[in-house]
Design an enzyme around this catalytic site. Structure first.
Site, PDB file in Angstrom:
ATOM      1  N   GLU A  12      -9.536 -17.164 -94.889  1.00 49.83           N
ATOM      2  CA  GLU A  12     -10.427 -16.267 -95.632  1.00 49.83           C
ATOM      3  C   GLU A  12     -10.778 -16.811 -97.005  1.00 49.83           C
ATOM      4  O   GLU A  12     -11.905 -16.671 -97.474  1.00 49.83           O
ATOM      5  CB  GLU A  12      -9.801 -14.880 -95.770  1.00 49.83           C
ATOM      6  CG  GLU A  12      -9.745 -14.085 -94.469  1.00 49.83           C
ATOM      7  CD  GLU A  12      -8.568 -14.457 -93.608  1.00 49.83           C
ATOM      8  OE1 GLU A  12      -7.749 -15.302 -94.018  1.00 49.83           O
ATOM      9  OE2 GLU A  12      -8.461 -13.890 -92.496  1.00 49.83           O
ATOM     10  N   HIS A  53      -3.437  -2.469 -92.227  1.00 49.70           N
ATOM     11  CA  HIS A  53      -4.759  -2.503 -91.576  1.00 49.70           C
ATOM     12  C   HIS A  53      -5.477  -1.157 -91.682  1.00 49.70           C
ATOM     13  O   HIS A  53      -6.340  -0.852 -90.858  1.00 49.70           O
ATOM     14  CB  HIS A  53      -4.622  -2.850 -90.089  1.00 49.70           C
ATOM     15  CG  HIS A  53      -4.260  -4.263 -89.803  1.00 49.70           C
ATOM     16  ND1 HIS A  53      -3.017  -4.778 -90.061  1.00 49.70           N
ATOM     17  CD2 HIS A  53      -4.989  -5.293 -89.281  1.00 49.70           C
ATOM     18  CE1 HIS A  53      -2.986  -6.047 -89.689  1.00 49.70           C
ATOM     19  NE2 HIS A  53      -4.159  -6.389 -89.226  1.00 49.70           N
TER      20      HIS A  53
HETATM   21  C1  LIG Z   1      -5.024 -12.610 -93.205  1.00 46.41           C
HETATM   22  C2  LIG Z   1      -5.380 -12.191 -91.829  1.00 46.41           C
HETATM   23  N1  LIG Z   1      -6.517 -12.674 -91.259  1.00 46.41           N
HETATM   24  C3  LIG Z   1      -6.893 -12.305 -90.019  1.00 46.41           C
HETATM   25  C4  LIG Z   1      -6.119 -11.414 -89.296  1.00 46.41           C
HETATM   26  C5  LIG Z   1      -6.545 -10.938 -87.896  1.00 46.41           C
HETATM   27  N2  LIG Z   1      -5.714 -11.621 -86.895  1.00 46.41           N
HETATM   28  C6  LIG Z   1      -4.584 -11.061 -86.433  1.00 46.41           C
HETATM   29  S1  LIG Z   1      -3.780 -12.077 -85.360  1.00 46.41           S
HETATM   30  C7  LIG Z   1      -4.971 -13.268 -85.515  1.00 46.41           C
HETATM   31  C8  LIG Z   1      -4.866 -14.544 -84.741  1.00 46.41           C
HETATM   32  C9  LIG Z   1      -3.618 -15.299 -85.072  1.00 46.41           C
HETATM   33  O1  LIG Z   1      -3.570 -16.454 -84.282  1.00 46.41           O
HETATM   34  P1  LIG Z   1      -2.259 -17.332 -84.241  1.00 46.41           P
HETATM   35  O2  LIG Z   1      -1.786 -17.568 -85.632  1.00 46.41           O
HETATM   36  O3  LIG Z   1      -2.544 -18.534 -83.432  1.00 46.41           O
HETATM   37  O4  LIG Z   1      -1.159 -16.413 -83.567  1.00 46.41           O
HETATM   38  P2  LIG Z   1      -1.214 -15.870 -82.042  1.00 46.41           P
HETATM   39  O5  LIG Z   1      -1.929 -14.565 -82.092  1.00 46.41           O
HETATM   40  O6  LIG Z   1      -1.916 -16.889 -81.211  1.00 46.41           O
HETATM   41  O7  LIG Z   1       0.222 -15.699 -81.645  1.00 46.41           O
HETATM   42  C10 LIG Z   1      -5.968 -12.874 -86.400  1.00 46.41           C
HETATM   43  C11 LIG Z   1      -7.160 -13.668 -86.754  1.00 46.41           C
HETATM   44  C12 LIG Z   1      -4.941 -10.917 -89.914  1.00 46.41           C
HETATM   45  N3  LIG Z   1      -4.172 -10.025 -89.291  1.00 46.41           N
HETATM   46  N4  LIG Z   1      -4.602 -11.333 -91.160  1.00 46.41           N
END
Ligand SMILES: Cc1ncc(C[n+]2csc(CCOP(=O)(O)OP(=O)(O)O)c2C)c(N)n1
Ligand SMILES: Cc1ncc(C[n+]2csc(CCOP(=O)(O)OP(=O)(O)O)c2C)c(N)n1
Ligand SMILES: [Mg+2]
Ligand SMILES: [Mg+2]
Lengths: 332, 341, 341, 332
Positions: free
Chosen positions: D71, D140
């Protein structure tokens, strides 16, 4: 018998020393709070950008930690360390830099205890410089304490004198909740009477700086000294001013303010922060909803205009609330 | 402003081969570096008098970096985001020296009408997005200007100048990844002067060179001697050409030293006298440049001396005019917050 | 809670040599992984009924990572910061399965009295700092818990679990540098399941492996097959031992796959049916484990089947009790914001 | 003739489509606003975490940019691109994530024009989900618009219906200043009449949702619909309510509010944001300092308690301001 006079800077430094001597769990984290890491020259070369933490590095080996310029990393680390029994005092050089590390305070420290059903204790203190007047420009002169006051789970402290600074910082460090401690960059040279021995000032207890019967002035941080000058000037024209320094914005001692307004019937709130959703509006609104009947006149708010802090001295001086602004607010 | 160094790119310097530089071009390079040095040396003296408000971070000693990079940039097309130590980047990019000085004095004739100051001087008409008081603030912005160049297809390149200390900010590292993922026409110039305030890079950067991190972001990492204009010129030229041609971003690490403290007032006790002495004696990019062009017979001492004189006069005028200029009109306090409100 | 998998470290598993694992220990490893799988499979079904509020991110398919890492951690000494996909980390670290289930249902018997939910389950008494709804939120916290271990000299290690997507957050990259500069007893476990929400890691991570970034932070970067418990066990054991002995942090990349969507409700159209089919058929860490221990004769099908039965019963009880449990007392809305206020 | 009814989600999507068709400088940036990047499956697999940007990726090749989860990087990029003539609409999935990227808004976009002496134009729109009710937990579910209202240089928009959403988003994109556009996550399914053709709703002009003579209720975003329910209920007991939707919090149309209070003499402000330094206090204080004489009763503020947003449905329902809370505030 008069206690000795020291500066706001010295008062903060002394509180840190005494708390670190008292409790070995107290550690300091910040960028160049010592200075000299990795260099061939002196260690503790800076003691903070304005020298507030000078000498602590040598006094407390291993407990004064410099950092890379990684506020997200080290502020988050301070939060994590706090959950493990340490009492970190993290320095965010300028509160404006909250822009690069707000999450650690907004979504982590502030919410752990509630999200985790009361099982977390996060005794973190964040020290930060705030305020206009140093010709530091729009990115180094903000107040921003209204934003932290808005966040449930944080405590917000704004000392108005060397005495308040020492006692409130000691309390911040001993407090079991995350605390934002605001130091006005124009006040470091201000001196005042400060006891040598360690003491704390409780949170949520406003200080009646001056008693009076005609009007209540609530002033925050550096604005308290301006309010005192205004009060003296108003006294000359026969207006008796009561000045209240809330000391902590969260928790806020509304009762003391209400009691005073009940007596004076008039309220002026002086807040150096930007005018929208600041403490002037917060306190005014709370008083109006709680004590509408006590008010004999409109509440007055003295704050800067809704603009960034300008660089030019001539403009910055116009930007900051002045003694005259306070006098005018009371008189009109 | 005839004496202001013109933006070097207008001289058509896009060949990374420094040996191709004509004496006219070299004289202009020298004028640029000398102007920066004179500007900063003078600010150092003026600051000591107490006339200059706020925080001032001087670029003296680092001139070859700004000159070597900006020589390849076109004013009004390419975009630059600088940091708190930005005077040199501006001058090398052809920003008006007198208007810069006036801004630093907080005068109405300044580039920002005195509302910005040293840490916020900008000249958007020239694609210069401004100095930045937030360490690491520039690289994300450059991802945006580079994205704009890419979407508009204008052939422009975005360049971010930042320091060794800034390289540890998440903002910088995210930008490296983003620029790589979006394949942006961007160049990240990390000016490693060995210190971030009072903290040495050899402590705060957990690897030998900042540029060693480039591999982790799928881009080339290049190290260049920042005391040698010609080396910077060629390395930057290569990186900027790659970016322009759609080859993607580069992390260019310029190793150099700063002559003055972090900001004016800094006693630099974290450095040894010997270290500073050596820096000024053996790491002065202006001395190196001067020796190289005279020994090779490309320029004469007389030509260089003339530039020195003209530059000194320009700075003298800039300071005199800045001091004499009016402060901003009080009405300026409330203007230019929004376009409309 | 006898049927809850005990924290494996209490079994004294600190030898990175997986072949040294006794059948008792292996059975406990199996119980851990099976419990996670059963927990998540059941949540998947329950979520479809609409009984479960909020966002739920399932760990099914990734069990060997949590089991292999947590096998080396001591409950109450070592510290863990997890992410939004944290159920598996908790179960492997010995957090009460029934109290977890109750929390996910938002009941007063939950670990956070229902005030946290799936994204915020924590058990600080066991050193588990909680799941985290902020991507990249954990690693900075672990720099702090590791710092506490170092300052107290308690021999503890801090472990951060995060994903491939999180690896692009500045918070994570700053933490890697900080942990290296402070030489912290920390292990950064990046669980690379190939996707961040609907975005593939091969697009969002500008280098082949997340662990390739370790070199830029002066720490070892290790890649391990997350479908093989034994491989994870040995690699994690080595990294954790290094950290414990003062050798500094490691970036451990566990390559694995997730069986369900990013969160419940995700149709996963960004993946092909074939890809998913292959993942479940050939990348199932439980199948691999089962085959390995039976073929080698370390455990019998009967022993494993018994665990399956016990686990199924535990989850059945957990769900039944969670559904039957009372919602939080309305007074809880206002409690536990501050210690004192 | 009735216009067609569409959802709040569709209204936002339609505004984006129409603005992108109208102006090729409009681009979208955000995490998974398309989805599927790099995967073997479908592109545009998500169209945003809740499907708001669905279909745009295919419609506008090269102008809908997914991002790594960075971000700070991509919000800063949106700011930088805006200074170069593009009109980026950046999506911050949940406004709570401002914690990891506030600087781009606080210290960059908001301050460029002023710091640079009026030479900068930064036509950036930041779309973000806000609000409680989705059982999404403390990280959230926040509102946070008071914090952005506090920052000079930013504009803050909170649409209360599909109609407002479409017109205000179009205006946000065409506006030459940085705008924070708040979408309540519980409203995406709410439907309402929305013209098919493109239209804009000007900033700084409040909407009088309902006229009445006894009390003025100022409500923000989703709270407007609750205020309408309360008004109907109060009508039954003979209380005539005037409802004002400010639409934009910065700029704020104080005149319309003052005009209404001048008529009714009573003010209730309903704000879903945490109570300290929020819009309820901001608007109440401004009214009291401007129109103290018009007030016949104390100003009432309806906001959640000063606590993080709880996860459990039973607690979250108690947390959120309800129609009953509004009715009670008016009656007592
Ligand atoms: C700062 C922030 N940005 C975006 C999100 C939305 N979000 C939640 S999980 C996720 C994906 C995370 O991917 P990864 O780190 O690969 O973990 P996985 O879900 O694959 O286990 C996103 C974009 C968030 N919760 N916090
Ligand atoms: C986010 C942020 N953190 C800290 C600072 C304070 N600060 C200003 S300059 C500086 C050092 C920067 O060092 P480097 O990036 O190496 O640049 P240099 O000063 O050496 O040119 C610091 C810590 C800041 N302005 N912004
Ligand atoms: Mg440096
Ligand atoms: Mg992933």
């Amino acid at each position: 018998m008069a206690t000795r006079k020291i500066s706001y800077r010295e008062a903060i430094n002394e509180a840190l020393v005494q708390e670190m001597e008292r409790d070995s769990n107290v550690i300091l984290i910040g960028t160049d709070i010592a200075g000299g890491a990795g260099g061939e020259g002196k260690d503790d070369a800076w003691g903070g950008v304005l020298g507030v933490t000078k000498g602590l590095y040598g006094k407390f080996p291993g407990r004064v930690l410099d950092t890379p310029i990684s506020e997200t990393g080290y502020m988050g680390a301070a939060v994590g360390a706090a959950t493990q029994g340490l009492r970190p005092v993290a320095e965010l050089m300028f509160i404006d830099f909250a822009g690069v590390c707000l999450d650690s305070m907004l979504n982590q420290a502030a919410k752990f205890r509630y999200m985790f059903g009361g099982t977390a204790v996060t005794p973190l203190t964040v020290r930060a410089m705030y305020g206009a007047g140093l010709r530091a420009g729009a990115q180094h002169s903000q107040a921003l304490y209204p934003m932290f006051t808005h966040f449930p789970g944080l405590k917000v402290v704004v000392p108005s004198s060397p005495y308040e600074a020492k006692g409130l910082l000691a309390q911040s460090i001993r407090d079991d909740d995350p605390v934002l401690f605001f130091e006005h960059k124009l006040m470091y040279e201000v001196t005042g009477e400060v006891p040598e021995e360690s003491y704390t000032i409780p949170f949520g207890k406003a200080h009646v700086v001056r008693e009076g019967g005609d009007v209540t002035i609530v002033a925050i941080g550096r604005m308290v000294s301006l309010a005192e000058l205004a009060a003296t000037e108003l006294q000359a024209s026969g207006i008796s001013v009561e000045i209240i320094d809330p000391r902590t914005l969260s928790p806020l001692d509304l009762d003391t303010i209400l009691g005073s307004v009940n007596k004076t019937g008039r309220l002026v709130v002086v807040d150096e922060a930007s005018p929208r959703c600041n403490l002037a509006t917060d306190i005014s609104a709370q008083v109006v909803s709680e004590a509408f009947g006590d008010l004999l006149a409109p509440v007055k708010m003295v704050s800067p205009p809704h603009v960034p802090v300008p660089f030019a001295a001539s403009l910055e001086d116009l930007y900051m609330p002045s003694t005259q602004d306070i006098v005018n607010a009371v008189k009109t | 402003m005839t004496q202001t160094p013109s933006n070097l790119a207008t001289l058509g310097l896009d060949a990374p081969d420094a040996s191709a530089l004509s004496s006219v071009q070299l004289l202009d390079v020298y004028r640029t570096m000398r102007t920066i040095r004179a500007f900063e040396d003078r600010l150092h003296r003026e600051f000591a008098t107490g006339d200059i408000p706020g925080f001032v971070h001087l670029y003296a000693g680092e001139e070859a970096s700004a000159a070597g990079v900006c020589a390849h940039l076109e004013s009004g097309l390419d975009t630059i985001a600088s940091n708190h130590r930005g005077h040199g980047h501006m001058i090398a990019h052809g920003v008006d020296v007198k208007a810069m000085m006036a801004e630093i004095y907080g005068k109405s004739t300044g580039l920002c009408h005195g509302k910005g100051g040293s840490m916020h001087i900008s000249d958007l008409s020239k694609g210069f997005l401004g100095a930045n008081g937030i360490v690491g603030g520039g690289p994300p912005l450059v991802c945006g200007t580079a994205l704009a160049h890419k979407i508009k297809g204008d052939g422009g390149v975005g360049v971010a100048f930042f320091g060794d200390g800034a390289s540890n900010e998440g903002a910088v590292m995210e930008s490296l990844n983003l620029a790589s993922v979006w394949n942006l026409p961007a160049v990240f110039v990390v000016e490693n002067n060995g210190y971030a305030e009072a903290t040495a890079a050899n402590w705060s950067v957990s690897v030998d060179n900042v540029s060693d991190r480039a591999a982790g972001f799928g881009m080339p990492g290049v190290i260049v001697d920042g005391t040698d204009f010609f080396a910077v010129y060629e390395a930057a030229g290569e990186a900027i050409r790659r970016a322009r041609e759609g080859g993607g971003p580069t992390l260019l690490e310029v190793k150099l030293t700063r002559f003055y403290g972090h900001f004016e007032g800094d006693q630099q006790t974290y450095r040894t006298r010997a270290e500073l002495k050596n820096a000024k004696a053996n790491m002065d990019c202006l001395k190196h440049f001067r020796r190289r062009v005279t020994e090779s017979g490309l320029l004469t001492e007389a030509q260089l001396a003339e530039v020195d004189t003209q530059t000194a006069q320009l700075i003298e005028e800039a300071v005199t005019e800045a001091k004499a200029a009016p402060v901003p009109d009080p009405a300026e306090l409330l203007t230019d917050v929004y376009v409309t409100y």
